[in-house]
Every structure is written in structure tokens, then in C-alpha cells.
Write a protein that holds these residues in place. Structure first.
Motif, PDB file in Angstrom:
ATOM      1  N   SER A  91       2.646   4.333  24.061  1.00 12.82           N
ATOM      2  CA  SER A  91       1.338   4.096  23.432  1.00 12.82           C
ATOM      3  C   SER A  91       0.673   5.449  23.172  1.00 12.82           C
ATOM      4  O   SER A  91       1.225   6.493  23.534  1.00 12.82           O
ATOM      5  CB  SER A  91       0.442   3.285  24.380  1.00 12.82           C
ATOM      6  OG  SER A  91       0.210   4.034  25.556  1.00 12.82           O
ATOM      7  N   GLY A 129      -5.712   6.774  22.045  1.00 18.85           N
ATOM      8  CA  GLY A 129      -6.793   6.331  21.139  1.00 18.85           C
ATOM      9  C   GLY A 129      -7.913   7.343  21.033  1.00 18.85           C
ATOM     10  O   GLY A 129      -9.072   6.992  20.810  1.00 18.85           O
ATOM     11  N   GLY A 185     -10.487   6.467  27.954  1.00 15.88           N
ATOM     12  CA  GLY A 185      -9.294   5.614  27.946  1.00 15.88           C
ATOM     13  C   GLY A 185      -8.594   5.657  29.287  1.00 15.88           C
ATOM     14  O   GLY A 185      -8.633   6.672  29.988  1.00 15.88           O
ATOM     15  N   ASP A 244      -8.253   7.479  17.068  1.00 17.75           N
ATOM     16  CA  ASP A 244      -8.593   6.270  16.328  1.00 17.75           C
ATOM     17  C   ASP A 244      -9.243   5.208  17.215  1.00 17.75           C
ATOM     18  O   ASP A 244      -9.365   4.061  16.823  1.00 17.75           O
ATOM     19  CB  ASP A 244      -7.327   5.687  15.661  1.00 17.75           C
ATOM     20  CG  ASP A 244      -6.204   5.450  16.667  1.00 17.75           C
ATOM     21  OD1 ASP A 244      -6.438   5.693  17.863  1.00 17.75           O
ATOM     22  OD2 ASP A 244      -5.115   5.030  16.259  1.00 17.75           O
ATOM     23  N   GLY A 245      -9.654   5.609  18.407  1.00 18.67           N
ATOM     24  CA  GLY A 245     -10.322   4.678  19.315  1.00 18.67           C
ATOM     25  C   GLY A 245     -11.799   4.555  18.970  1.00 18.67           C
ATOM     26  O   GLY A 245     -12.217   4.885  17.851  1.00 18.67           O
ATOM     27  N   GLU A 291      -4.646  14.203  20.289  1.00 17.73           N
ATOM     28  CA  GLU A 291      -4.308  12.816  20.609  1.00 17.73           C
ATOM     29  C   GLU A 291      -3.247  12.900  21.701  1.00 17.73           C
ATOM     30  O   GLU A 291      -2.459  13.856  21.725  1.00 17.73           O
ATOM     31  CB  GLU A 291      -3.771  12.100  19.361  1.00 17.73           C
ATOM     32  CG  GLU A 291      -3.308  10.674  19.592  1.00 17.73           C
ATOM     33  CD  GLU A 291      -4.393   9.763  20.164  1.00 17.73           C
ATOM     34  OE1 GLU A 291      -4.527   9.705  21.405  1.00 17.73           O
ATOM     35  OE2 GLU A 291      -5.111   9.122  19.383  1.00 17.73           O
ATOM     36  N   GLN A 350     -14.008   9.552  20.291  1.00 22.23           N
ATOM     37  CA  GLN A 350     -13.635  10.633  19.362  1.00 22.23           C
ATOM     38  C   GLN A 350     -14.658  11.773  19.409  1.00 22.23           C
ATOM     39  O   GLN A 350     -14.295  12.943  19.391  1.00 22.23           O
ATOM     40  CB  GLN A 350     -13.535  10.085  17.940  1.00 22.23           C
ATOM     41  CG  GLN A 350     -12.438   9.056  17.777  1.00 22.23           C
ATOM     42  CD  GLN A 350     -12.331   8.582  16.333  1.00 22.23           C
ATOM     43  OE1 GLN A 350     -12.404   9.370  15.405  1.00 22.23           O
ATOM     44  NE2 GLN A 350     -12.154   7.284  16.154  1.00 22.23           N
TER      45      GLN A 350
END
Lengths: 502, 194
Positions: A320, A323, A249, A326-327, A308, A332
Motif C-alpha cells: 500500500s 496516502g 496515517g 493523495d490522502g 509519499e 498533504q
């Protein structure tokens, strides 16, 4: 010999040859050859990495034991964090690009702040105290992660050892045709060779999923850098950050006129947005500049991801999250590798289970070479050097711990002690004698570590981490003492052929 | 009694029973006895549900794996103490004697070491390059999101390298194997530089 007997013998020979040439037998044979060749070539390094990895599971406890004078407390306040960051930035010549504040946890009830190469532990009110010692725990992690080599080379080698471990597990399972037939077999009373063989097979077969997980995650740590470097060279003009951002990310860009960070508001907003999130560390990006913002890393219950990351405006508003929970599934997985490899989830129970499994993997390395040595008809120097190395490693680690407690650098002590002790065992009369002296030496080293720690930090020895490690040292010493007594009582048993007298 | 304690007790009971059934479904003389062993395996699979309920799918699976291993070792240890498993009628004896390394002359030993070193060099760097090339191909051309493609590639790399290493070390025909590896590298290059 009558002709019936002759035909019977001929039929047996044909049957045996057919069996030998079966494709399955060929595969087993080649897998066994492959297993032995790979295992024997890398046994020493695998043993070193497995042993140090087993100990590294408890690195938080060792850090606390090594520096027991650092204040410990279970909680923190936004004010203490603000004081810590202000004090850190005031003492720094140039503000770091990222300033980290690690929050207290059950395993490590201490806060510390770091940026660039500077790091300090914090008192409960946020004032800076001592820097963390670059002592034994640091050395242990460096040994496990990099084999004391420069970072990139070391990581590449330990990553390769992860691959080798995966290869050994696969070949080991394929080389064992009667895997189900021998599922619980352990012939303790037959011979040393069969005992080692059964120990190796039972530890190997039942622990295979865990070892495979360790091999894969270890290889991931070591080799993902190679892949990213090659990918960056091919496709992004050597911009590795672009590739890393694609996986983990991207960072955010903000412009703000706020000079101070509102930690209180940020924590309150995190509580509202993610009530179950448990903050573990903070990152202050570009501190003191008009692009500064706050990131809070927090664990989520039941999730293996390291954390996270929640991003906050300096005024405390949630912008924000990265992710990681939940990305994309790949992100993950990549962020779960650390906890999976080190067993840092679920408290002390996970660590204890990982330590048991790590010990099993270490024993697996030792027994593998022991089987090969027991199969040798001729005496070889390795019959002495291998058990010498096996017992010298923990001894040298303990010597390094004594050195670190006395403010000497542990790495040179380890690097001098280990080869010297291993070579010294080459002059001993038998492998049994090497084991006896090895146990005696290790016992002495463990008691020295205990005595040195008690001598230096007697008034802190009641602290949970100090009590835990010191009692652990004594228990380990007792087990070795028991082993020593039993080895003296059956000293006539030897593994492998005896050293020639001449 | 809190629900979690009940689930924990139930999970441990089921897991323990599964291991006992597995152990009961095995005998030193006959090996696997099918029915109790199959029931044991099924019960072991059921135990994972309890671990998932207690710790969630991610932690639960790891705890299940680890406790299965440790439980099985305890079963092995218990068998030893009972004096079982001491028969010698297995393949191991014959294999160990067949695999004993015969004495060799010094020059023969030297050439053997040379061949082994060459084999390991091919299994190491050359196979690594091949595995990296194929992994990069996966990362670049797999029709997934970039994060998923890169992580698939990163997880494939150790498996590909390990697989290649095993085949190289076990191969009887080293030259042919080396040619295959080199050809694989060459074949991936146009795709990588595209």
C-alpha cells in the motif's frame, strides 16, 4: 492677532483633533505600539533564528563541506543497500525498531544508514564508513530549531517566535497607513533614520507573504506538539501515537516468514506502480523479526509533500502507500510544511531564492531595532550593544565553525564568544566604531574558516561543495571588506545620539 | 528551442513587465497612479500562470511570490540609483519625531517596565492557553476528517495566538482584556472535557 487668524488657528486645532481621534488613526497608533513592543522584546532571538535559518537553507552543502573525505557518488544499487543494512545490523547489539537508509541525491550525493542513535556514511558498494560529524552544521540546525535548548523547550520557543513573526507582519502592515503611497520609496540620502525606516518598510511590505509563510510553518513545527500533547491528554489516555496516526496515517501490521528483504524486486515494483516517484530514503521496519517490512519514501514531481511512502512485503510486493500525496488534504498540508519552510525543492535555485529572502528577513529584524534606537533622544547603552550583538552573531558562528573543523565542540565556543563580544562592544566610543570593528572581526573570522578548511582538507578542496562554500566565504569577505572601506571613509556619520564623554 | 525554455522566457518577460508597470504606476510625489498600477497588478496576476505551467501549482505559487518580492526590491534599488525617492514629504518624518521617547525618571521607567512585563506575560502564556483551547475545540468538533480537523487546528493556533497577542499588547484596558481571555478559556473547558 486679528480675529480671522484666531478662527483659522482654532479650525486647524479642531481639524487636527478630529484626525487624531479617527478610528483608523487609533488602530494605526495601537498597531504601531504593539509592533514596537513585540518586536523590541524578541528582536535578539528573532535575529538569531533568522540568521541561522538563512544559513540552514544550505545545510546539505555545509555537511558535505564539513566532511569532505566522505565518498560521493550519484547512484546506488539494491545490492549496496542490502550490504549496508546487513553490516549495520551485524554491528548493532540490538536491532533498531526502524532502520533508515538515506539514498544519494543531487544536493547530497552520499548514502547513510541509521538506527536508534547510531549512524554511518556508506561507500558506493554499501560498506560502512565514518559516522556523520556532530559538528558545525548539526550545531547550526540545533541553534535554528531549538536555540541550543533541550528539545521540547527549544521547539516551543522557536515555534512561539514563528507566532511572534506572524504578529509582527500583521501589526507592521496595519501600522503603515500610507503603504501604497510609499510602495517604492527609499530615501537613501536624507538621514540614517529615514534610510533605516524605508529599508524596514520596503523589505517588510514586499516580502510579507514569504515571511508569513515562514512564521506559519515555523509555528506549526513548534506548536503542533503542544496541540497533540494536549489532545492526547484529553482524549486518548496520553497515547500521542494514536493522534499522530490520525493525521499522518497508520502503520501496517504484517506477519511473514521471509528473512531477507528483496530490494531489487521492491524497486522494480515501485517503478511499475509510480514511474515518476524518485526514492529518497528507505525504512526497514522491525528488521530481522517476523513483522518486518520495507517502506520506500519517494518524492513526486511538482509536489511539495516531503515524500509519499510506499510499503512493501519482504518479498518486494507493493502492499500500500501511506496516502501522503493523495490522502486527506490536511495530511498533504502537514507533510508539505518541511519543504515549504526550508526551500528544499526545485534544486539549488530554490535554495538561493530562500537565502535571499532569509537575508531580507534578517535585515528586517536589524533595521526594526535600528529605527527605534535612532528615535531615542538620550544615549543608551543599547546604541552600542545592539550593533555589537548583530555583528558578533555571524562572527561567533564563524568562530564555532573554526572550532568544529578543529574537532572542538562548536556550541560552547559560540555561547562564550557571543556574549563576550557583545559586552565588549559596550565599552566602545560609538555605534559607528562598533560596526567597523564588527565587520573587521567578521572578516577575520571568515578568512580563518577558509584558511582552516583549506589547511585541513587541501586535497579535497576541488570538490563542488567545498569550492562552493569556500568561494562563498571569500565573496562574503570581499563584500564585508568593501563595506569596511566605505564605513572608514564616512565614519563621521552616526546612527543615534553620541555617547556622553563623561 | 524546448517548450519549457519558451515558457520560462515568456513568464520572466511578463513578470518583469508587471513589475515595471507597477513601478511606472507609482510616483514619489503622487503615490499610486491608478491605471498603470492596475494594469501592472493584473499583469502580475497573469505571470502566475506561467509559473504554474513551468513548475506546477505548488512550486509555481512560491516562485511567483518570491520572484515578485525580489523583483520589487530591484525596482526600489533602481529608483535609488536614479536619484528618485529622495523627497521628505511623507508621514515618516512627523511620526518619528512624534514617537521619540521622552526622558523619564528612573522610578517611572521601572513601573513602565513592570507594566510591560505583565502585559507580555498575559500576551504570552495566557493567550497561548486560550489559543490552544480554541484550537483543540476546532480539532475535536470540526465536522471534517480527523487529519483535516487537526491540521486546521494546528494552523489556527499560531493565528489565534498572534491575534490575541496583538490585541493584548495594543489594548488600553489590560484588565478587561485579561478577563475576556480568561472567560474564553473557561467557556471552552466544558466542551473540551466532554
Amino acid at each position: 492677532m486679528d480675529h480671522r487668524q484666531h478662527y483659522r488657528n482654532a479650525a486647524m486645532v479642531v481639524q487636527m483633533n478630529t484626525k487624531r481621534n479617527k478610528p483608523g488613526v487609533k488602530v494605526v497608533k495601537s498597531m504601531r505600539k504593539s509592533h514596537a513592543a513585540i518586536g523590541l522584546t524578541w528582536a535578539m532571538l528573532l535575529y538569531l533564528v533568522c540568521l541561522s535559518g538563512t544559513l540552514a537553507v544550505f545545510f546539505e552543502e555545509f555537511e558535505r563541506w564539513e566532511q569532505p573525505t566522505i565518498p560521493e557518488y550519484p547512484d546506488y544499487t539494491p545490492d549496496s543497500i542490502e550490504r549496508a543494512t546487513d553490516m549495520f545490523l551485524a554491528q548493532a547489539d540490538t536491532p533498531p525498531k526502524t532502520l533508515y537508509v538515506v539514498l544519494p541525491s543531487t544536493a547530497m550525493p552520499r548514502m547513510h544508514v541509521s538506527g536508534d542513535d547510531t549512524e554511518f556514511y556508506l561507500a558506493a558498494d554499501g560498506t560502512l564508513t565514518d559516522p556523520p560529524a556532530q559538528g558545525w552544521t548539526h550545531f547550526l540546525l540545533h541553534l535554528h530549531n531549538h536555540l541550543l535548548l533541550p528539545e521540547t523547550a527549544g521547539l516551543l520557543i522557536t515555534g512561539s517566535l514563528g507566532v511572534i513573526l506572524c504578529g509582527l507582519i500583521v501589526t507592521g502592515l496595519l501600522a503603515h497607513p500610507s503603504l501604497l503611497k510609499d510602495l517604492f520609496r527609499f530615501r537613501n540620502q536624507r538621514s540614517d533614520r529615514l534610510r533605516e525606516l524605508d529599508l524596514h518598510n520596503r523589505l517588510g511590505v514586499w516580502g510579507a507573504p514569504f515571511y508569513l509563510m515562514m512564521g506559519m510553518t515555523g509555528a506549526f513545527f513548534g506548536l503542533v506538539g503542544v496541540l497533540i500533547a494536549a489532545g492526547a491528554w484529553l482524549w486518548t489516555d496520553n497515547d500521542r501515537d494514536a493522534l499522530i496516526a490520525a493525521v499522518y496515517g497508520e502503520d501496517i501490521q504484517i506477519v511473514t516468514s521471509e528473512k531477507k528483504i528483496d530490494y531489487r524486486s521492491a524497486f522494480a515494483n515501485l517503478k511499475t506502480a509510480a514511474p515518476d516517484a524518485q526514492p529518497i530514503y528507505l525504512m526497514l521496519q522491525n528488521p530481522g523479526q517476523d513483522t518486518q517490512y520495507l517502506e520506500i519514501a519517494a518524492t513526486l514531481p511538482g509536489r511539495l509533500i516531503y515524500s509519499e511512502i510506499y510499503r512493501f512485503h519482504p518479498d518486494g510486493q507493493l502492499l500500500s502507500h501511506q496516502g501522503l500525496s493523495d490522502g486527506p488534504i490536511g495530511r498533504q498540508v502537514a507533510y508539505s510544511v518541511y519543504r515549504l519552510h526550508f526551500g528544499h525543492f526545485g534544486g539549488f535555485m530554490s535554495k538561493a531564492l530562500y537565502a535571499i529572502m532569509g537575508t531580507a528577513l534578517t535585515l528586517l529584524c536589524v533595521s526594526g531595532v535600528n529605527i527605534w534606537l535612532a528615535r531615542q533622544k538620550d544615549w543608551r547603552l543599547l546604541h552600542l550593544l545592539w550593533p555589537g550583538f548583530v555583528w558578533a552573531c555571524p562572527g561567533a558562528l564563524a568562530m564555532a565553525a573554526v572550532a568544529a573543523l578543529l574537532d572542538f565542540r562548536p556550541a560552547p565556543v559560540f555561547l562564550i564568544t557571543l556574549p563576550l563580544l557583545t559586552i565588549a562592544t559596550g565599552f566602545m566610543a560609538s555605534a559607528a566604531r562598533v560596526r567597523q570593528y564588527g565587520k573587521l572581526f567578521l572578516l577575520g573570522c571568515l578568512l580563518s574558516v577558509f584558511a582552516t578548511h583549506i589547511g585541513l582538507y587541501a586535497e579535497y578542496s576541488w570538490r563542488p561543495s567545498a569550492v562552493g562554500i569556500n568561494v562563498g566565504l571569500l565573496l562574503l569577505g570581499l563584500i564585508i571588506y568593501g563595506g569596511l572601506l566605505s564605513s572608514f571613509s564616512r565614519s563621521s556619520k552616526k546612527l543615534g545620539p553620541a555617547r556622553p564623554l563623561s | 528551442m524546448p517548450a519549457n525554455t519558451l515558457i520560462a522566457a515568456f513568464t520572466l518577460a511578463v513578470h518583469g513587465m508587471a513589475l515595471i508597470l507597477l513601478r511606472a504606476g507609482w510616483s514619489p510625489e503622487r503615490g499610486i497612479i491608478r491605471l498603470p498600477f492596475a494594469v501592472g497588478l493584473l499583469t502580475l496576476l497573469q505571470a502566475i500562470v506561467g509559473w504554474h505551467l513551468l513548475y506546477g501549482a505548488e512550486f509555481g505559487t512560491i516562485y511567483w511570490f518570491v520572484s515578485s518580492s525580489i523583483g520589487a526590491w530591484l525596482c526600489v534599488a533602481a529608483s535609488v540609483r536614479q536619484g528618485l525617492n529622495t523627497d521628505s514629504r511623507t508621514h515618516a518624518g512627523s511620526i518619528t519625531s512624534a514617537n521619540s521617547t521622552p526622558s523619564r525618571s528612573k522610578s517611572r521607567r521601572g513601573s513602565q517596565w513592570g507594566k510591560r512585563s505583565l502585559r507580555l506575560a498575559i500576551a504570552g502564556p495566557l493567550t497561548l492557553i486560550c489559543a490552544v483551547c480554541i484550537s483543540l475545540l476546532i480539532a475535536r468538533h470540526l465536522p471534517f476528517e480527523p487529519a483535516n480537523a487537526w491540521v486546521t487546528a494546528a494552523l489556527s493556533l499560531p493565528l489565534l495566538w498572534a491575534g490575541g497577542m496583538i490585541l493584548t499588547v495594543a489594548s488600553e484596558r489590560l484588565l478587561r482584556h485579561t478577563l475576556w481571555t480568561t472567560a474564553s478559556i473557561t467557556a471552552t473547558l466544558p466542551w473540551l472535557f466532554r
